[in-house]
Design an enzyme around this catalytic site. Sequence first.
Site, short mmCIF file in Angstrom:
data_model
loop_
_atom_site.label_atom_id
_atom_site.label_comp_id
_atom_site.label_asym_id
_atom_site.label_seq_id
_atom_site.Cartn_x
_atom_site.Cartn_y
_atom_site.Cartn_z
CG HIS A 15 -0.21 0.22 2.41
ND1 HIS A 15 -1.04 0.45 3.80
CD2 HIS A 15 0.98 0.02 2.94
CE1 HIS A 15 -0.34 0.73 4.68
NE2 HIS A 15 1.02 0.26 4.19
CB CYS A 34 4.13 4.98 5.07
SG CYS A 34 4.91 3.97 6.35
CG HIS A 40 5.35 0.85 2.48
ND1 HIS A 40 4.69 1.86 2.26
CD2 HIS A 40 4.88 -0.07 3.67
CE1 HIS A 40 3.66 1.86 3.30
NE2 HIS A 40 4.04 1.06 3.92
CG HIS A 42 3.01 -3.67 6.08
ND1 HIS A 42 4.15 -3.38 6.66
CD2 HIS A 42 2.36 -2.61 5.46
CE1 HIS A 42 4.09 -1.85 6.86
NE2 HIS A 42 3.12 -1.37 6.16
CG ASP A 80 -2.05 -13.59 0.23
OD1 ASP A 80 -1.04 -12.86 0.75
OD2 ASP A 80 -1.80 -14.94 -0.09
CG HIS A 81 0.73 -12.41 -2.75
ND1 HIS A 81 0.44 -13.35 -1.97
CD2 HIS A 81 1.92 -12.31 -2.61
CE1 HIS A 81 1.61 -13.85 -1.34
NE2 HIS A 81 2.53 -13.36 -1.91
CD GLU A 123 1.39 -0.97 9.28
OE1 GLU A 123 0.49 -0.80 8.42
OE2 GLU A 123 2.14 -0.47 10.14
#
Length: 135
Positions: A15, A34, A40, A42, A80-81, A123
Amino acid sequence: MKAYLSRRYHFSASHRLNSPAYAEERNREVYGKCNNPHGHGHNYTVEVTVSGRVDPVTGMVCNLADLDAFAQKNLLERFDHTNLNELECFAYRVSTTENLSIEVYRIFAGFPGAHLERIHIEETGNNSFDYAGDG
């Protein structure tokens, strides 16, 4: 008698924290690294806590297979991904983990097998967020 069950799920997503209400410079000031234009990522851990009466026949609050199937379809397949910023739920909200917690809560509030108590999202090793609804 009410019992609580917590179950953890893991997914990876990227995100970029960026508010359309701010100019570019203000976004960099508020969100720092960020706000990287390339985003970036997580490795999120989501802990879902549900509650209910312990069924006298099964001895469970809810069937874990049902909870896992719900999480697979409604959480993991969706997040996811992915790049969170590209999802409809973040079209008009900054993709902070606070807002992610609210969205994940909204999703699991629809699980029919038990009462949703709270969502806990890790996170990073230093940042975690909890959301237990508006009430």
